[in-house]
Design a protein around this motif. Structure first.
Motif, PDB file in Angstrom:
ATOM      1  N   GLU A 208       0.787  -1.159   0.098  1.00  0.00           N
ATOM      2  CA  GLU A 208       0.190  -0.004   0.014  1.00  0.00           C
ATOM      3  C   GLU A 208       0.950   1.269  -0.003  1.00  0.00           C
ATOM      4  N   HIS A 209       2.091   1.094   0.547  1.00  0.00           N
ATOM      5  CA  HIS A 209       2.991   2.331   0.553  1.00  0.00           C
ATOM      6  C   HIS A 209       4.137   2.452  -0.010  1.00  0.00           C
TER       7      HIS A 209
ATOM      8  N   ASP B   6       7.188   3.286  -0.197  1.00  0.00           N
ATOM      9  CA  ASP B   6       8.069   4.039   0.883  1.00  0.00           C
ATOM     10  C   ASP B   6       9.021   3.110   1.552  1.00  0.00           C
TER      11      ASP B   6
ATOM     12  N   ASP C  24       9.511   6.228   6.300  1.00  0.00           N
ATOM     13  CA  ASP C  24       8.261   6.702   6.090  1.00  0.00           C
ATOM     14  C   ASP C  24       7.182   6.045   6.645  1.00  0.00           C
ATOM     15  N   THR C  25       7.490   4.675   6.996  1.00  0.00           N
ATOM     16  CA  THR C  25       6.592   3.904   7.542  1.00  0.00           C
ATOM     17  C   THR C  25       6.881   2.928   8.333  1.00  0.00           C
TER      18      THR C  25
ATOM     19  N   LYS D 251       3.752   7.046   8.936  1.00  0.00           N
ATOM     20  CA  LYS D 251       2.638   6.265   9.328  1.00  0.00           C
ATOM     21  C   LYS D 251       2.966   4.912  10.137  1.00  0.00           C
TER      22      LYS D 251
END
Length: 336
Positions: free
Chosen positions: A174-175, A177, A270-271, A304
Protein backbone atom coordinates in the motif's frame (compact mmCIF):
# COMPACT_ATOMS: atom_id res chain seq x y z
CA UNK A 1 -2.88 -38.11 19.25
CA UNK A 2 -3.22 -39.14 22.89
CA UNK A 3 -2.72 -36.24 25.28
CA UNK A 4 -0.08 -36.83 27.92
CA UNK A 5 -1.99 -35.13 30.75
CA UNK A 6 -5.31 -36.77 29.89
CA UNK A 7 -4.62 -39.91 31.90
CA UNK A 8 -5.67 -38.41 35.24
CA UNK A 9 -8.78 -36.27 35.74
CA UNK A 10 -7.20 -34.76 38.86
CA UNK A 11 -4.98 -32.64 36.59
CA UNK A 12 -5.92 -29.17 35.31
CA UNK A 13 -4.37 -26.23 33.47
CA UNK A 14 -4.47 -22.73 34.93
CA UNK A 15 -3.85 -19.77 32.61
CA UNK A 16 -2.58 -16.71 34.46
CA UNK A 17 -3.15 -13.14 33.31
CA UNK A 18 -2.79 -9.66 34.75
CA UNK A 19 -6.48 -8.76 35.00
CA UNK A 20 -8.35 -5.60 34.07
CA UNK A 21 -11.36 -3.74 35.52
CA UNK A 22 -14.81 -4.51 34.16
CA UNK A 23 -16.09 -0.92 34.48
CA UNK A 24 -14.53 2.52 34.86
CA UNK A 25 -15.70 2.85 38.46
CA UNK A 26 -13.43 -0.03 39.51
CA UNK A 27 -10.25 1.72 38.38
CA UNK A 28 -9.11 3.02 41.78
CA UNK A 29 -9.60 -0.34 43.50
CA UNK A 30 -7.89 -2.10 40.60
CA UNK A 31 -4.85 0.19 40.76
CA UNK A 32 -4.51 -0.45 44.49
CA UNK A 33 -4.16 -4.14 43.69
CA UNK A 34 -1.67 -3.43 40.90
CA UNK A 35 0.47 -1.37 43.29
CA UNK A 36 0.30 -3.82 46.19
CA UNK A 37 -2.16 -1.67 48.16
CA UNK A 38 -0.26 1.58 47.80
CA UNK A 39 -2.64 3.11 45.27
CA UNK A 40 -2.07 6.09 42.99
CA UNK A 41 -3.12 9.73 42.91
CA UNK A 42 -6.64 10.73 41.79
CA UNK A 43 -5.03 12.37 38.75
CA UNK A 44 -3.54 9.07 37.62
CA UNK A 45 -6.82 7.24 38.26
CA UNK A 46 -8.67 9.77 36.11
CA UNK A 47 -6.07 9.63 33.33
CA UNK A 48 -6.27 5.84 33.16
CA UNK A 49 -10.07 5.98 33.18
CA UNK A 50 -9.88 8.22 30.13
CA UNK A 51 -7.54 5.79 28.37
CA UNK A 52 -9.78 2.82 29.08
CA UNK A 53 -12.86 4.81 28.04
CA UNK A 54 -11.13 5.56 24.72
CA UNK A 55 -10.98 1.82 23.99
CA UNK A 56 -14.57 1.15 24.98
CA UNK A 57 -14.71 0.56 28.74
CA UNK A 58 -17.80 2.18 30.24
CA UNK A 59 -19.75 2.65 33.45
CA UNK A 60 -21.69 -0.58 32.99
CA UNK A 61 -20.31 -4.06 32.29
CA UNK A 62 -20.71 -5.54 28.83
CA UNK A 63 -21.60 -9.09 27.89
CA UNK A 64 -18.25 -9.72 26.20
CA UNK A 65 -16.22 -8.07 28.98
CA UNK A 66 -13.07 -5.92 28.65
CA UNK A 67 -10.57 -6.91 25.96
CA UNK A 68 -7.96 -8.61 28.15
CA UNK A 69 -10.59 -10.69 29.94
CA UNK A 70 -12.52 -11.68 26.83
CA UNK A 71 -9.42 -12.75 24.89
CA UNK A 72 -7.92 -14.66 27.81
CA UNK A 73 -11.22 -16.49 28.28
CA UNK A 74 -11.30 -17.20 24.57
CA UNK A 75 -7.76 -18.60 24.67
CA UNK A 76 -8.82 -20.88 27.53
CA UNK A 77 -11.94 -21.95 25.64
CA UNK A 78 -10.00 -22.95 22.52
CA UNK A 79 -7.28 -24.65 24.55
CA UNK A 80 -9.97 -26.56 26.45
CA UNK A 81 -11.12 -28.03 23.14
CA UNK A 82 -7.59 -29.42 22.60
CA UNK A 83 -7.15 -31.01 26.03
CA UNK A 84 -8.98 -33.69 27.98
CA UNK A 85 -8.38 -31.93 31.30
CA UNK A 86 -10.12 -28.73 32.45
CA UNK A 87 -8.63 -25.30 31.76
CA UNK A 88 -9.14 -22.44 34.22
CA UNK A 89 -8.28 -18.73 34.09
CA UNK A 90 -6.98 -16.79 37.09
CA UNK A 91 -6.14 -13.07 37.24
CA UNK A 92 -3.65 -11.54 39.66
CA UNK A 93 -5.18 -8.07 39.87
CA UNK A 94 -8.86 -8.54 39.11
CA UNK A 95 -11.71 -11.01 38.75
CA UNK A 96 -11.56 -13.95 38.46
CA UNK A 97 -8.88 -13.71 41.16
CA UNK A 98 -6.28 -16.45 41.30
CA UNK A 99 -7.14 -17.37 44.89
CA UNK A 100 -10.86 -17.74 44.07
CA UNK A 101 -10.13 -19.88 41.03
CA UNK A 102 -7.76 -22.12 42.98
CA UNK A 103 -10.50 -22.58 45.60
CA UNK A 104 -12.85 -23.67 42.80
CA UNK A 105 -10.23 -26.08 41.49
CA UNK A 106 -9.72 -27.55 44.93
CA UNK A 107 -13.49 -28.05 45.37
CA UNK A 108 -13.58 -29.75 41.97
CA UNK A 109 -11.06 -32.29 43.21
CA UNK A 110 -8.06 -31.00 41.27
CA UNK A 111 -4.81 -32.24 42.80
CA UNK A 112 -2.24 -31.16 40.22
CA UNK A 113 -2.11 -27.78 38.48
CA UNK A 114 0.00 -26.86 35.48
CA UNK A 115 0.02 -23.06 35.69
CA UNK A 116 0.95 -21.21 32.51
CA UNK A 117 1.87 -17.54 32.83
CA UNK A 118 0.55 -15.61 29.82
CA UNK A 119 3.56 -13.30 30.02
CA UNK A 120 6.12 -15.24 27.93
CA UNK A 121 9.14 -13.22 29.01
CA UNK A 122 10.32 -13.90 32.56
CA UNK A 123 10.46 -11.04 35.08
CA UNK A 124 10.28 -10.38 38.79
CA UNK A 125 7.48 -7.84 38.42
CA UNK A 126 5.11 -10.06 36.46
CA UNK A 127 6.02 -13.73 36.40
CA UNK A 128 7.54 -13.67 39.88
CA UNK A 129 4.42 -12.12 41.38
CA UNK A 130 2.17 -14.55 39.48
CA UNK A 131 4.12 -17.46 40.94
CA UNK A 132 3.85 -16.07 44.45
CA UNK A 133 0.09 -15.52 44.03
CA UNK A 134 -0.44 -19.12 42.93
CA UNK A 135 1.74 -20.54 45.71
CA UNK A 136 -0.10 -18.45 48.32
CA UNK A 137 -3.48 -19.54 46.98
CA UNK A 138 -2.53 -23.21 46.93
CA UNK A 139 -0.81 -23.09 50.35
CA UNK A 140 0.68 -26.52 49.77
CA UNK A 141 -2.68 -28.25 49.25
CA UNK A 142 -2.22 -28.85 45.52
CA UNK A 143 0.80 -29.84 43.44
CA UNK A 144 1.95 -27.03 41.11
CA UNK A 145 3.98 -27.15 37.92
CA UNK A 146 4.58 -23.46 37.18
CA UNK A 147 5.44 -22.74 33.53
CA UNK A 148 7.38 -19.55 32.93
CA UNK A 149 10.01 -18.26 30.56
CA UNK A 150 8.69 -19.41 27.18
CA UNK A 151 9.78 -16.34 25.22
CA UNK A 152 11.52 -18.48 22.60
CA UNK A 153 8.88 -21.17 22.14
CA UNK A 154 8.88 -22.08 18.41
CA UNK A 155 5.09 -21.86 18.08
CA UNK A 156 4.98 -18.48 19.83
CA UNK A 157 7.63 -17.18 17.45
CA UNK A 158 5.74 -18.54 14.46
CA UNK A 159 2.52 -16.93 15.71
CA UNK A 160 4.13 -13.50 15.93
CA UNK A 161 5.91 -13.99 12.60
CA UNK A 162 2.64 -14.94 10.89
CA UNK A 163 0.96 -11.73 12.07
CA UNK A 164 3.97 -9.56 11.20
CA UNK A 165 4.37 -11.09 7.77
CA UNK A 166 0.81 -10.15 6.85
CA UNK A 167 1.18 -6.61 8.22
CA UNK A 168 4.57 -5.98 6.62
CA UNK A 169 3.58 -7.27 3.18
CA UNK A 170 0.39 -5.23 3.33
CA UNK A 171 2.31 -2.09 4.32
CA UNK A 172 4.69 -2.53 1.40
CA UNK A 173 1.87 -3.13 -1.07
CA UNK A 174 0.00 0.00 0.00
CA UNK A 175 2.92 2.36 0.54
CA UNK A 176 5.77 2.82 -1.90
CA UNK A 177 8.14 4.05 0.76
CA UNK A 178 10.79 3.03 3.26
CA UNK A 179 9.33 0.68 5.90
CA UNK A 180 10.80 -0.18 9.30
CA UNK A 181 9.67 -2.87 11.73
CA UNK A 182 9.55 -2.01 15.42
CA UNK A 183 9.11 -4.75 18.02
CA UNK A 184 8.08 -3.72 21.54
CA UNK A 185 7.52 -5.08 25.03
CA UNK A 186 6.27 -3.46 28.22
CA UNK A 187 8.89 -1.48 30.13
CA UNK A 188 9.60 -2.14 33.81
CA UNK A 189 11.37 -0.03 36.46
CA UNK A 190 15.12 -0.32 36.02
CA UNK A 191 15.67 -1.23 39.66
CA UNK A 192 13.45 -4.32 39.38
CA UNK A 193 15.72 -6.04 36.86
CA UNK A 194 19.11 -4.89 38.12
CA UNK A 195 21.27 -7.29 40.08
CA UNK A 196 21.05 -6.72 43.81
CA UNK A 197 22.50 -8.29 46.92
CA UNK A 198 19.19 -8.11 48.77
CA UNK A 199 15.57 -8.68 47.63
CA UNK A 200 14.03 -5.80 45.67
CA UNK A 201 10.99 -3.95 46.98
CA UNK A 202 8.36 -2.95 44.40
CA UNK A 203 5.08 -1.26 45.36
CA UNK A 204 5.34 -2.75 48.84
CA UNK A 205 6.00 -6.24 47.48
CA UNK A 206 9.34 -7.92 48.08
CA UNK A 207 10.77 -9.49 44.93
CA UNK A 208 13.56 -12.01 44.56
CA UNK A 209 17.12 -10.78 44.13
CA UNK A 210 17.97 -13.49 41.59
CA UNK A 211 19.12 -12.38 38.11
CA UNK A 212 16.28 -11.06 35.97
CA UNK A 213 16.30 -12.03 32.28
CA UNK A 214 13.30 -9.94 31.23
CA UNK A 215 15.01 -7.42 28.94
CA UNK A 216 17.08 -10.13 27.27
CA UNK A 217 14.02 -12.39 26.89
CA UNK A 218 12.07 -9.61 25.17
CA UNK A 219 14.86 -8.85 22.73
CA UNK A 220 15.34 -12.56 22.04
CA UNK A 221 11.67 -12.95 21.11
CA UNK A 222 12.05 -10.05 18.68
CA UNK A 223 15.27 -11.46 17.23
CA UNK A 224 13.70 -14.87 16.63
CA UNK A 225 10.63 -13.36 14.95
CA UNK A 226 12.88 -11.26 12.70
CA UNK A 227 14.94 -14.36 11.90
CA UNK A 228 11.80 -16.21 10.82
CA UNK A 229 11.00 -13.27 8.53
CA UNK A 230 14.49 -12.99 7.03
CA UNK A 231 13.11 -13.70 3.54
CA UNK A 232 11.24 -10.38 3.64
CA UNK A 233 12.91 -8.43 6.47
CA UNK A 234 16.47 -7.15 6.37
CA UNK A 235 18.43 -7.18 9.66
CA UNK A 236 18.99 -3.46 9.09
CA UNK A 237 15.27 -2.66 9.00
CA UNK A 238 14.04 -3.93 12.35
CA UNK A 239 14.34 -2.28 15.76
CA UNK A 240 13.28 -2.85 19.36
CA UNK A 241 11.91 -0.54 22.06
CA UNK A 242 10.18 -0.76 25.43
CA UNK A 243 6.74 0.82 25.66
CA UNK A 244 4.27 2.06 28.25
CA UNK A 245 6.75 3.33 30.83
CA UNK A 246 4.92 3.87 34.11
CA UNK A 247 4.07 7.04 35.96
CA UNK A 248 5.89 6.11 39.17
CA UNK A 249 9.20 7.71 40.05
CA UNK A 250 12.60 6.43 39.03
CA UNK A 251 13.94 5.34 35.65
CA UNK A 252 12.26 2.69 33.50
CA UNK A 253 14.11 0.61 30.94
CA UNK A 254 14.30 1.86 27.37
CA UNK A 255 14.69 2.93 24.67
CA UNK A 256 11.17 4.32 24.53
CA UNK A 257 8.94 3.98 21.51
CA UNK A 258 8.68 7.76 21.25
CA UNK A 259 12.45 8.23 21.04
CA UNK A 260 12.76 5.34 18.61
CA UNK A 261 10.13 6.77 16.26
CA UNK A 262 12.05 10.04 16.23
CA UNK A 263 15.22 8.17 15.29
CA UNK A 264 13.46 6.18 12.57
CA UNK A 265 12.17 9.38 11.00
CA UNK A 266 15.71 10.79 11.06
CA UNK A 267 16.97 7.65 9.32
CA UNK A 268 14.63 8.20 6.41
CA UNK A 269 11.79 5.79 7.13
CA UNK A 270 8.29 6.78 6.09
CA UNK A 271 6.28 3.89 7.55
CA UNK A 272 6.72 1.85 10.73
CA UNK A 273 5.07 -1.52 11.31
CA UNK A 274 4.92 -2.11 15.05
CA UNK A 275 4.41 -5.39 16.89
CA UNK A 276 4.25 -5.75 20.68
CA UNK A 277 5.90 -9.15 21.21
CA UNK A 278 5.44 -8.95 24.97
CA UNK A 279 1.63 -9.11 24.77
CA UNK A 280 -0.56 -12.02 23.67
CA UNK A 281 -3.83 -10.17 23.08
CA UNK A 282 -5.54 -6.82 22.69
CA UNK A 283 -5.72 -4.69 25.84
CA UNK A 284 -5.10 -1.09 26.89
CA UNK A 285 -1.34 -1.08 26.19
CA UNK A 286 -2.10 -2.17 22.63
CA UNK A 287 -5.39 -0.46 21.83
CA UNK A 288 -4.58 2.85 23.52
CA UNK A 289 -0.81 3.16 23.86
CA UNK A 290 -0.10 1.95 20.34
CA UNK A 291 -3.25 2.55 18.31
CA UNK A 292 -3.97 6.01 19.74
CA UNK A 293 -0.94 7.52 21.52
CA UNK A 294 1.95 6.17 19.41
CA UNK A 295 -0.01 6.63 16.20
CA UNK A 296 -0.50 10.30 17.09
CA UNK A 297 3.22 10.65 17.91
CA UNK A 298 4.13 9.06 14.57
CA UNK A 299 1.71 11.29 12.68
CA UNK A 300 3.22 14.40 14.25
CA UNK A 301 6.61 13.20 13.01
CA UNK A 302 5.30 12.59 9.50
CA UNK A 303 5.37 8.80 9.92
CA UNK A 304 2.64 6.30 9.17
CA UNK A 305 2.30 3.75 11.98
CA UNK A 306 0.76 0.34 11.24
CA UNK A 307 0.26 -2.33 13.90
CA UNK A 308 0.45 -6.05 13.29
CA UNK A 309 -2.71 -7.82 14.47
CA UNK A 310 -2.52 -9.13 18.04
CA UNK A 311 -2.29 -12.89 18.54
CA UNK A 312 -5.60 -13.10 20.44
CA UNK A 313 -6.91 -16.60 19.55
CA UNK A 314 -4.27 -17.38 16.90
CA UNK A 315 -4.16 -21.11 16.25
CA UNK A 316 -0.37 -21.01 16.47
CA UNK A 317 -0.56 -19.38 19.90
CA UNK A 318 -2.96 -22.09 21.02
CA UNK A 319 -0.50 -24.65 19.63
CA UNK A 320 2.14 -23.13 21.93
CA UNK A 321 -0.17 -23.20 24.95
CA UNK A 322 -1.16 -26.78 24.20
CA UNK A 323 2.48 -27.81 24.02
CA UNK A 324 3.22 -26.06 27.32
CA UNK A 325 0.23 -27.79 28.91
CA UNK A 326 1.43 -31.18 27.72
CA UNK A 327 5.19 -30.85 27.93
CA UNK A 328 6.07 -27.81 30.03
CA UNK A 329 9.14 -25.93 28.82
CA UNK A 330 10.62 -28.99 27.07
CA UNK A 331 10.39 -27.41 23.61
CA UNK A 332 11.83 -24.01 24.59
CA UNK A 333 15.49 -23.31 23.96
CA UNK A 334 15.79 -21.92 27.48
CA UNK A 335 13.66 -22.17 30.59
CA UNK A 336 14.87 -19.20 32.60
Amino acid sequence: MKKEIAANSKDAVLLLAHGTPDVLGEMEEYLKLVTGGRGVSPHVVHELQERYAAIGLGDAPTVEGPYLTRWTMRQAEVLRERLDDPVYVGMRNWKPFIHDVVDDMRLAGIERIRAICLAPQNSRTSVGLFKRAVENAVAGSVSIDFIAGWADHPKLISAFAQRMRAALLNARSEHDDCVAVLFTAHSVPSRTIERSESPVEYHGMILTNSPDSYADDCKETARLVAEELKDILSPDDWYFAFQSQGMSGGPWIGPTVEDTLLQLKARGYDTVVIQPVGFLCDHVEVLYDIDIAFRATASNLGLKLIRAESLNDSSLLIDALEDLALNGNANCASTS
